[in-house]
Design a protein around this motif. Structure first.
Motif, PDB file in Angstrom:
ATOM      1  N   ASP A 242       9.815   7.159  -3.229  1.00 13.70           N
ATOM      2  CA  ASP A 242       8.451   7.489  -2.805  1.00 13.70           C
ATOM      3  C   ASP A 242       7.489   7.466  -3.979  1.00 13.70           C
ATOM      4  OD1 ASP A 242       9.421   7.796  -0.256  1.00 13.70           O
ATOM      5  OD2 ASP A 242       9.535   9.980  -0.352  1.00 13.70           O
ATOM      6  N   PHE A 243       7.945   7.941  -5.121  1.00 13.37           N
ATOM      7  CA  PHE A 243       7.096   7.963  -6.311  1.00 13.37           C
ATOM      8  C   PHE A 243       6.670   6.546  -6.691  1.00 13.37           C
ATOM      9  CE2 PHE A 243       6.909   7.432 -10.936  1.00 13.37           C
ATOM     10  CZ  PHE A 243       5.905   8.326 -11.274  1.00 13.37           C
ATOM     11  N   TYR A 244       7.614   5.630  -6.746  1.00  9.63           N
ATOM     12  CA  TYR A 244       7.296   4.263  -7.142  1.00  9.63           C
ATOM     13  C   TYR A 244       6.466   3.547  -6.084  1.00  9.63           C
ATOM     14  CZ  TYR A 244       9.778   3.525 -11.554  1.00  9.63           C
ATOM     15  OH  TYR A 244      10.144   3.542 -12.872  1.00  9.63           O
ATOM     16  N   GLN A 245       6.838   3.693  -4.817  1.00  5.84           N
ATOM     17  CA  GLN A 245       6.118   2.962  -3.777  1.00  5.84           C
ATOM     18  C   GLN A 245       4.683   3.444  -3.638  1.00  5.84           C
ATOM     19  OE1 GLN A 245       8.372   2.996  -0.123  1.00  5.84           O
ATOM     20  NE2 GLN A 245       9.804   1.433  -0.869  1.00  5.84           N
ATOM     21  N   SER A 312      -0.054   1.773  -1.488  1.00 10.57           N
ATOM     22  CA  SER A 312       0.706   2.984  -1.219  1.00 10.57           C
ATOM     23  C   SER A 312       0.914   3.092   0.283  1.00 10.57           C
ATOM     24  CB  SER A 312      -0.032   4.229  -1.728  1.00 10.57           C
ATOM     25  OG  SER A 312       0.637   5.403  -1.309  1.00 10.57           O
ATOM     26  N   PRO A 313       2.145   3.324   0.736  1.00 14.24           N
ATOM     27  CA  PRO A 313       2.376   3.479   2.177  1.00 14.24           C
ATOM     28  C   PRO A 313       1.598   4.639   2.781  1.00 14.24           C
ATOM     29  CG  PRO A 313       4.452   3.164   1.007  1.00 14.24           C
ATOM     30  CD  PRO A 313       3.393   3.369  -0.034  1.00 14.24           C
ATOM     31  N   ASP A 319      -4.934   5.627   7.188  1.00 12.97           N
ATOM     32  CA  ASP A 319      -5.877   4.806   7.958  1.00 12.97           C
ATOM     33  C   ASP A 319      -5.408   4.599   9.392  1.00 12.97           C
ATOM     34  OD1 ASP A 319      -7.979   4.493   6.318  1.00 12.97           O
ATOM     35  OD2 ASP A 319      -7.526   2.479   5.618  1.00 12.97           O
ATOM     36  N   ILE A 320      -4.096   4.517   9.610  1.00 14.21           N
ATOM     37  CA  ILE A 320      -3.595   4.429  10.989  1.00 14.21           C
ATOM     38  C   ILE A 320      -4.003   5.680  11.758  1.00 14.21           C
ATOM     39  CG2 ILE A 320      -1.513   4.430  12.388  1.00 14.21           C
ATOM     40  CD1 ILE A 320      -0.215   2.622  10.327  1.00 14.21           C
ATOM     41  N   ALA A 321      -3.866   6.837  11.141  1.00 14.41           N
ATOM     42  CA  ALA A 321      -4.260   8.082  11.804  1.00 14.41           C
ATOM     43  C   ALA A 321      -5.753   8.082  12.113  1.00 14.41           C
ATOM     44  CB  ALA A 321      -3.889   9.275  10.922  1.00 14.41           C
TER      45      ALA A 321
END
Length: 768
Positions: A242-245, A312-313, A319-321
């Motif tokens: 998670d940190f890297y992505q 970033s995921p 934005d989906i929310a």
């Protein structure tokens, strides 16, 4: 009876195989039969010998055949094996004697009691909870071995991998035994070193700060995260990913984790083998629609993503929310936002197309909550944006689950969805495990500004299971005493509307011997969000302050303030915070602005503001922070008193003693405080090269500002106008089990002759 201790392989005594016994004991029955052919037998009688607790009829049920039936030697052998596999007997022999089948059994003893010896780190009750052997039940060597493994795992989870457990039995009368687990706990097997292979963009020091597992350091006796736990390392892999992505490394992988013991088996060495990949940014961001009546432009205006922002995921999820909320505002139900990502390896960008598509028409049938013995259902339900009958949105359910966990009331909270009474209905199951939410503490507090004081504190974050916060604080020192009460209802009327009440009473000499004070405060408040990152709080306040026992040698300006004053005030406070929701995970801004309008014995307006910005540089190893803070008191009727004005302490302006800066009576030297203050603080925090498990880092800072304007027109007051001061210094940060401490060493750069400076102070470090 003489006590005899035996190991648990007591049940391992060899027994004769049934087939062999049958062949040896069938002398009269098998005469004349060819040896090469299987024998058939008919038993007119079956006798059971040696059983005491187990009924004969129970044993006969395991035979698989009855009296008078013709059976083979193999069936007799199978019957013997079946009786052995029940685990009820230590020895079993099946002996054919002519037309009689004799079953000889030796029962396992009954467990009289279970005890633990040699354990000091883990209590008997904790060990007893993990074993399955029970008193007054049949002793089973296999179960005792399984219990041994369970106890050993308890110690392994605490980092004591060298712990050994030996089960022993002590014979008692009437075929009973005591089961004793002898424990050798051994020492802690700590994590001696955590290293990384394949990391280029971030150093090991930065990556180790991400992990839950820590290296053993100076505080190993107080820090529990330096022991090796396999589940924690698995969690660390996900945290590292998670940190890297979140920093644009979409191809990041933890290829493997190498865990090994040192030669002495007293420490673990953990190596994370990683593959970072390339860093990507967002390219073109657009919205398309496959939903009738949905205008893509309206949805595109709601997007926050922009070209050039690091991928970033979480930003996509945010934005989906937003788009889903716009769909609901437009009256469009069952709209699903499908992010379609196009990878551009040449430019290292990711184009994102948010496609509006029709989702399945599924409704929420009901929400089932289990495990909340104290917390009321409505507290958990308030974390959901949906109710029974609403359209089902998986994203909303996931967000609700996170909000339930963020309450801090539960050790574990699982939220799952399953099919309801029909395919278009969904049942949401919430399973929680409650955790302690209250505390009662006694202790002491020390600061270089206020000295030492005793503390008593009661705090309950889930009062009566209603999700309300309640706290009492009592502090008593040599020069001040205070009692504070606070209550907060976070979900007033079931909405995102908080209500709070603060009460306070204190007596103090204001850190000098010139006068004493007695003060009280009553403040109800209400808060609510006004934007995604903004929140507004409205409040009413009644303040009472009595200045007493003013010394004859005190400044005449202080003597003039003697007496009691009460004021009523209405006010508001607005905060804007992007530290957790901004586009840059390494930077954020916190802005606060508030005003208080007072009337009563005096009429005034108090305005205060603060803005802080922070970012990380040099591969996130160095933190840069800048803060601008100020306040102003404006009186329309009456004047401010010494208890109303600003005095800058170590938290606001470092390098000065209490009341060491600002307007001062020329004749007496008494500090008078000011109606205005402004301070700019610049600081940097960086590693010192020490092992990060020690929790020690360094920093430098520069403070510039002043406090001024008493509102008194007199030539006997110095520094009544804006007279800036500047202080530079270095800091040592130390994360200790009792809290984060900050040691400041300061050097004046620009101060006035009558200022009272100090070169060292200790404070509780605060996080931005």
């Amino acid at each position: 009876m003489k006590k005899i201790a035996r190991a648990v392989n007591w049940g391992a005594t060899q027994v004769r195989m049934g087939a062999v016994v049958a062949l040896v004991g069938l002398g009269g029955v098998t005469l004349g039969a060819p040896a090469a052919h299987a024998q058939n037998f008919t038993f007119s009688n079956v006798v059971v010998e040696g059983n005491q607790r187990i009924e004969t009829a129970t044993i006969l049920t395991y035979l698989g055949f009855g009296r008078g039936e013709t059976v083979t030697a193999g069936q007799v052998n199978d019957a013997a094996q079946t009786i052995r596999q029940t685990g009820l007997f230590e020895n079993v022999n099946v002996v054919p004697r002519g037309g009689t089948l004799v079953i000889q059994v030796e029962e396992f003893p009954t467990v009289n009691r279970i005890t633990f010896e040699g354990n000091s780190r883990v209590r008997d009750a904790e060990l007893g909870a993990v074993i399955r052997s029970q008193p007054r039940r049949v002793y089973s060597p296999a179960q005792a071995e399984a219990d041994t493994a369970a106890i050993t795992q308890v110690y392994a989870d605490q980092g004591r991998v060298n712990a050994t457990v030996t089960p022993r039995i002590i014979e008692r009368s009437d075929n009973r035994v005591d089961l004793v687990f002898e424990v050798f706990e051994g020492g802690l097997t700590e994590v001696e070193r955590i290293s990384f292979v394949g990391n280029r963009s971030f150093g090991e020091r930065r990556l180790r700060r991400v992990l839950e597992t820590k290296q053993a350091g100076l505080l190993r006796a107080l820090i529990g995260r330096d022991t090796f736990i396999a589940d924690r390392v698995a969690f660390d892999q996900q945290v590292l990913t998670d940190f890297y992505q979140s920093r644009g490394y979409v191809d990041f992988q933890v290829q493997n984790v190498d865990v090994s013991l040192t030669r002495e088996r007293d420490a673990y060495l953990i190596t994370f083998n990683v593959q970072e990949g390339q860093k990507f940014e967002f390219g073109n961001v657009s919205v398309t629609s496959e939903v009738t009546g949905a205008d893509p432009q309206v949805f595109e205006d709601a997007l926050r993503l922009r070209t050039g922002v690091t991928y970033s995921p979480s930003l996509i999820d945010q934005d989906i929310a937003r788009l889903e909320r716009v769909a609901l505002q437009q009256g469009l139900n069952f709209v699903r936002v499908d992010p379609r990502v196009t990878r551009n390896d040449r430019t290292l960008t990711l184009d994102v197309e948010f496609a509006l598509v029709n989702g399945p028409r599924i409704f929420v049938e009901r929400i089932d909550i289990e495990g909340n013995n104290t917390t009321l259902d409505r507290v958990i339900r308030s974390r959901f944006d949906v109710v029974e009958g609403d359209p089902f949105n998986p994203r909303q359910i996931r967000e609700s689950a996170e909000r339930i966990r963020s309450l801090g009331f539960f050790g574990n909270a699982d939220v799952d969805a399953r099919e309801g009474s029909s395919p278009d209905q969904v049942v949401i199951d919430v399973d929680v495990t409650e955790a302690p939410t209250g505390s009662l503490s006694f202790g002491g507090n020390f600061s270089t500004d206020n000295g030492f004081s005793l503390l008593a504190r009661f705090n309950q974050r889930n009062f009566l299971g209603r999700g309300q916060a309640l706290s009492f604080d009592l502090q008593a020192g040599a020069e001040s005493r205070s009692l504070d009460f606070s209550f907060t209802e976070p979900r007033l009327l079931g909405r995102d509307l908080s209500f709070g009440l603060d009460l306070g009473y204190s007596t103090t000499d204001n850190q000098n011997a010139q006068f004493d004070t007695e003060s009280g405060q009553f403040r109800p408040r209400i808060g609510f969000p006004v934007s995604e990152n903004g929140r507004l709080t409205l409040f009413y306040s009644y303040d009472y302050t009595d200045i007493q026992d003013v010394a004859d040698t005190a400044s005449p300006f202080i003597q003039a303030d003697e007496g009691a004053v009460g004021t009523n005030a209405l006010g508001y406070s607005y905060s804007y915070d992007t530290r957790r929701t901004g586009l840059n995970p390494n930077a954020g801004v916190l802005f606060r602005f508030g005003q208080e309008f007072g009337t009563g014995d005096a009429t005034y307006i108090e305005t205060s503001a603060e803005i802080t910005a922070q970012t990380r540089v040099l591969n996130e190893e160095v933190v840069l922070r800048a803060t601008l803070e100020g306040g102003y008191l404006s009186y329309q009727d009456g004047n401010s008193r010494i208890t109303d004005r600003y005095f800058l302490g170590s938290r606001t302006f470092r390098g000065f003693e209490p009341s060491g800066i600002g307007p001062r009576d020329i004749n007496t030297g008494d500090a008078l405080g000011g109606n205005a203050f402004a301070v700019a603080r610049l600081e940097a925090e960086f590693p010192l090269g020490l092992p990060e498990e020690y929790g020690i880092s360094g920093g430098v800072f520069l403070d510039y500002g002043s406090v001024w304007e008493t509102g008194i027109d007199s030539m006997d007051i110095e520094y009544d106008d804006f007279t800036p001061r500047a202080i530079a210094g270095v800091s040592i940060f130390w994360d200790t089990p009792i809290g984060p401490l900050r040691f400041n060493f300061t050097e004046p750069l620009d101060v006035q002759p009558n200022d009272r400076t100090k070169n060292f102070d200790v404070t509780i470090s605060t996080s931005f």
